[in-house]
Design an enzyme around this catalytic site. Structure first.
Site, PDB file in Angstrom:
ATOM      1  N   SER A   1       0.844  -1.193   0.000  1.00  0.00           N
ATOM      2  CA  SER A   1       0.000   0.000   0.000  1.00  0.00           C
ATOM      3  C   SER A   1       0.884   1.250   0.000  1.00  0.00           C
ATOM      4  O   SER A   1       1.705   1.426  -0.893  1.00  0.00           O
ATOM      5  CB  SER A   1      -0.946  -0.038   1.205  1.00  0.00           C
ATOM      6  OG  SER A   1      -1.957   0.927   1.088  1.00  0.00           O
TER       7      SER A   1
ATOM      8  N   ASP B   1      -8.089  -5.286  -5.236  1.00  0.00           N
ATOM      9  CA  ASP B   1      -7.483  -4.007  -4.865  1.00  0.00           C
ATOM     10  C   ASP B   1      -8.008  -2.903  -5.777  1.00  0.00           C
ATOM     11  O   ASP B   1      -8.095  -3.065  -6.999  1.00  0.00           O
ATOM     12  CB  ASP B   1      -5.967  -4.087  -4.978  1.00  0.00           C
ATOM     13  CG  ASP B   1      -5.282  -2.891  -4.361  1.00  0.00           C
ATOM     14  OD1 ASP B   1      -4.848  -3.003  -3.213  1.00  0.00           O
ATOM     15  OD2 ASP B   1      -5.196  -1.837  -5.027  1.00  0.00           O
TER      16      ASP B   1
ATOM     17  N   HIS C   1      -7.347  -5.651  -0.730  1.00  0.00           N
ATOM     18  CA  HIS C   1      -6.133  -4.856  -0.564  1.00  0.00           C
ATOM     19  C   HIS C   1      -5.167  -5.498   0.436  1.00  0.00           C
ATOM     20  O   HIS C   1      -5.526  -5.754   1.579  1.00  0.00           O
ATOM     21  CB  HIS C   1      -6.545  -3.458  -0.088  1.00  0.00           C
ATOM     22  CG  HIS C   1      -5.433  -2.471   0.012  1.00  0.00           C
ATOM     23  ND1 HIS C   1      -4.768  -1.987  -1.083  1.00  0.00           N
ATOM     24  CD2 HIS C   1      -4.870  -1.865   1.091  1.00  0.00           C
ATOM     25  CE1 HIS C   1      -3.862  -1.108  -0.700  1.00  0.00           C
ATOM     26  NE2 HIS C   1      -3.891  -1.023   0.619  1.00  0.00           N
TER      27      HIS C   1
END
Length: 618
Positions: free
Chosen positions: A157, A291, A324
């Site tokens: 991330s 994601d 994610h």
């Protein structure tokens, strides 16, 4: 004098106590905060920790870091560099990477980014100073007597996006990187402008953006905060510009993101990857199909391949199932949203070591057998490979939207088929920003609502609404393996000068379930590109393309595919107020009569990339 049996019993009891305590600690390891575990693990693995590493940037600002080094090391060390806006002393992922690599013989530097926690500086905006501060830190590392001059970067991330910000500089010491779920690093790239994964098709991803910035976007020095309990309840309020301020007063980078026009020069100061960059750092790139930044990941990877065949030789892209940053956990989870998942595991930790061992220490073969693209096919439970994205073997199919003019809801007359209707029809609906279509699953991260569900979710309660156009195919005569980017090519008109169009591909199961496969949105003013926003003229027809992200998904024989078209998905996406204005600072919405034209010479269609699949026995 005590008998020998007493001492034996005492020794056995002490040993049992230690074993039981160690077992309890291991069993509860996921419940014990990572920063509590670090001192014990450092003692166990003989790792030296220095929490007071200060590195001065060229402008005099000092960044705080923690350095982990194996005590037994005698030779110069390769370094793993992790930086983050989440507090280096407490963030579990950073602490885990530090101990993992330090016990395998690496020096590890974990650093707070400028203006966060102990690092100096103010005016935090992701990722201002991302390139320059990274370069200065690598210069510092290579000057240290314990460094072998080679640095690798890793993280998911934000920790991955910062790697790309550094890679823009092609620093000679940046020998390799492992960015995960880092498609948010894409700025004005390949015709899109995603910036931090906050936008898709010019529409702000409202829930995720407000959720992240309310927690981490503060601009005052050393700011960082826990989740805001009331943030989700504020999302229906207007104007959108004030939402984060209402939840957490104080200067916040959220306002910078909204006030900077998409594609405008203000983004050039924030170190996102653009078409002008030529990244050459060897990269093991990882992401997941759920994601929200998956297309940014693929856009950056393909840009590397286009611009440098040599760099392309040293780039491997792995796309796993999951949401994610779930690539390492999904095998144990066994589900992606409401979709069962099996055979999803990969030896990620072994890969990380092999990748850095080769590029930083000259050991092994650097994952030479790993293909350029390794991706998981959802609902097939199978990994496939490719040399490019999309796979060159994929064949694009057109599925035309058809109806008699009443495709509203799943009980309407909308269908999907390989041939268009000869006659044109128009399907219309009233889009009211005060009564938006509710979000159900989909690509979502960092939501302001802690109860929000992401990934594949049943859409049937949404598909009964009149403001959702539903087009469903006949049962498939053969399995359909969809692999690549999905696009909805729509011919539309509206009573408003600007509105949004949301397109969602859905898997319709024989029992009636309708789970989302992938989706995307487009703000109509950006139909000709993010750099030339243009209002619509009410009543005129326009051709536009809604990019619905990439996917690898198998729809079995006898099942159906479906396309849902609407103008909102709230709160995942910001609502278009239909005025043609700036939207972010407006409070008075207008209703819009939106139409999709199907059949005839203005046929709207769904574009699907399909890979052939052998018919399974029976």
């Amino acid at each position: 004098m005590r008998p020998a049996s007493f001492w034996w019993m005492l020794l056995i009891g002490a040993t049992l106590t230690v074993v039981i305590a160690a077992g309890l600690l291991y069993a509860l390891r996921n419940r014990i905060p990572a920063h509590w575990q670090v001192p014990a693990r450092a003692l166990l693995f003989n790792v030296r920790i220095d929490d007071d590493v200060w590195i001065t940037m060229p402008d005099g600002v000092r960044l705080a870091g923690t350095l982990y080094r194996p005590r037994a090391a005698r030779d110069p060390l390769a370094t793993v560099y992790v930086r983050l806006p989440y507090d280096r002393r407490h963030y579990g992922e950073a602490l885990g990477e530090a101990m993992f690599f330090a016990r395998h013989g690496y020096a590890v530097l974990v650093q707070d980014v400028r203006g966060k926690f102990e690092s100096e500086g103010d005016g935090f905006v992701p990722w201002r100073h991302g390139t320059g501060d990274g370069v200065a830190t690598l210069d510092w590392i290579t000057r240290q007597p314990w460094s072998n001059g080679k640095v690798g970067t890793i993280g998911c991330s934000a920790l991955g996006e910062l790697q790309y910000a550094l890679a823009r500089a092609n620093h000679p010491a940046h020998a390799a990187m492992i960015p995960s779920a880092a498609g948010g690093a894409a700025g004005a790239l390949a015709g899109n402008a995603d910036y931090f994964g906050s936008f898709e098709g010019g529409v702000m991803q409202l829930s995720g953006t407000t959720g992240w910035f309310s927690r981490h976007g503060g601009k005052l020095a050393h700011s960082g905060s826990p989740a805001v309990p009331g943030m989700a309840a504020l999302l229906p309020q207007l104007p959108v510009l004030d939402l984060v301020q209402r939840a957490r007063p104080g200067p916040n980078a959220y306002e910078d993101f909204l006030l900077t026009p998409l594609g405008g020069p203000g983004w050039n100061d924030l170190d996102y990857v653009t078409d002008a960059d030529r990244i050459t750092t060897p990269a093991l790139v990882i992401n997941t199909w759920g994601d929200q930044t998956i297309d940014g990941t693929l856009a950056i990877s393909e840009a590397v391949r286009r611009h440098s065949p040599e760099a392309a030789m040293y780039q491997h892209v792995v796309i796993a199932p999951g949401n994610h940053c779930e690539h390492e956990q999904i095998a144990d989870m066994g589900r992606f949203g409401e979709l069962p998942v099996s055979n999803a595991g990969q030896p990620y930790r072994e890969w990380y070591l092999q990748w850095f061992d080769y590029w930083l220490r000259g050991r092994g073969d650097g994952l030479a057998k790993l293909p350029p693209y390794l991706f998981f096919v959802l609902n097939e439970q199978r990994w496939l490979t490719s040399t490019a994205w999309p796979p060159t073997q994929a064949r694009h199919q057109r599925w035309y939207l058809r109806s008699g003019g009443k495709a509203n809801g799943r009980d309407g007359d909308g269908t999907l088929g390989p041939q268009p209707d000869e006659n044109e029809h128009v399907d219309g609906y009233l889009y009211d920003p005060l009564d938006p279509v509710p979000s159900r699953g989909g690509p979502l991260c960092c939501s302001a609502d802690p109860h929000a569900v992401s990934g594949p979710v049943d859409q049937r309660d949404v598909e009964i609404r009149d403001d959702v156009l539903v087009y469903t195919s006949q049962p498939l005569e053969a399995p359909m393996r969809i692999v690549g980017p999905l696009r909805a090519h729509l011919v539309v008109s509206s009573s408003a000068p600007d509105t949004d169009f949301v397109a969602r591909l859905v898997h319709v199961w024989p029992d009636g379930r309708a789970t989302n496969i992938q989706e995307g949105a487009l703000r109509a003013r950006y139909r000709d590109g993010i750099f030339c926003p243009t209002r619509m003229k009410p009543g005129e027809t326009y051709e536009l393309t809604v990019d619905m992200r990439s996917i690898a998904y198998l729809v079995p024989r006898g099942h159906r595919i479906r396309l849902d078209v609407t103008s909102s998905s709230f709160p995942r996406l910001e609502r278009n107020l239909n005025t043609g204005g700036r939207n972010y600072d407006e409070t008075v919405p207008a209703q819009a009569l939106n139409r999709v034209h199907v059949g005839g010479n203005t046929a709207s269609y769904l574009e699907l990339p399909v890979l052939s699949t052998p018919e399974p026995p029976g």
